[in-house]
Write a protein that holds these residues in place. Sequence first.
Motif: not given
Length: 367
Positions: A256-267
């Motif tokens: 995995v090169d990136m994980v995003s958590i949209p609800a927290l506006k965090t990657s």
Amino acid sequence: MSTIKHYFAGSNSSRGFFSFYDEALKYLDRLYILKGGPGTGKSTLIRRVGEALHQKGFDIEFLHCSSDNQSLDGVIIPALKAGIVDGTAPHIVDPKYPGVIDRIVNLGEYWDDTKLTAHKDEIVRLTDQISNTYKAAYDEFRKAKKVHDDIEKIYIKAMDFKKANEVTSDLINTIFSGDVRAERTPSVKHLFMGAATPQGPVHFYDNLTEQDNKRYIVKGRAGSGKSTMMKKIGAHAERLGYSVLYYHCAFDPGSVDMVSIPALKTSVLDGTAPHVFDPSRAGDESVDMFERCIDSSVEVTQKDVLAELENRYRSHMSQGTKHLAQAKSLHDELEKYYISAMDFSKVNDTTNKLIEDISELITLQPH
């Protein structure tokens, strides 16, 4: 203001062509599957429909083609749970729920068979050449992966896994330090943020993270635990009831090169080559796994071995990219035969009809 996201759902990888199209297209209630040969206007149709819906105020997602990143393989309109996808090889998509969710749009109906038949030998030759050229590219990428694995082994021996776990735990505690507000219907998707293309490595980090307030940019070496860290962060987010987007490594889809958590506006993203990415705005923070978790003397004691392996790795990747460029050139030549046989006025009519059909879904949305 409506947004446009860009990413890949397929990749030219060390495992051959690797598809996440099922992942990209899940959760849709309406899917138009385009069929037809090269040069029949699929990418242009997808772009026109996407831009039309974007102008109506909808967020859209463009799925780019890894064999020609200027071309599009799909568009998704999340709010309408609708999409269009190029269902032809190498990412063949067929109806799973025909007539209910999935609808075939065959652009092959608009070509003149006699014009294509007149060039049968050339079309067959080019098609076979393209297939063989991709095989040669994937063979180089497989060889590169074996060399990369050897590089990883050297760094893994110098790795302090206890420290790596501590860094991961600290980051998890920081990211999820606020009140947990589980989503009613959390979703999980696996996609690619970049790809190995005929032009070399391409990524959409900036576009995919432009809505984020916080970006953790992970630095390190091969085997320094970057992907493992991201998988653990994503798994923790899932357990808390958040939607998670996993963007996998185009070269090695298992990583995995990136994980995003949209609800927290965090990657959290891998900022190392071939997709070098550095802090550039407020909210960016660097996490250096090499500095914090690896005995740096390994690069002194193994200097010559690492240099030789890295040269071999770059050589195989360069050869693979050259094969992709050759395949693209052959594909462009093949397209010319189909372009000359197409009635694009009918493709335009179909495009306008699809814009109308998808726009009608707006009236079905709950208010």
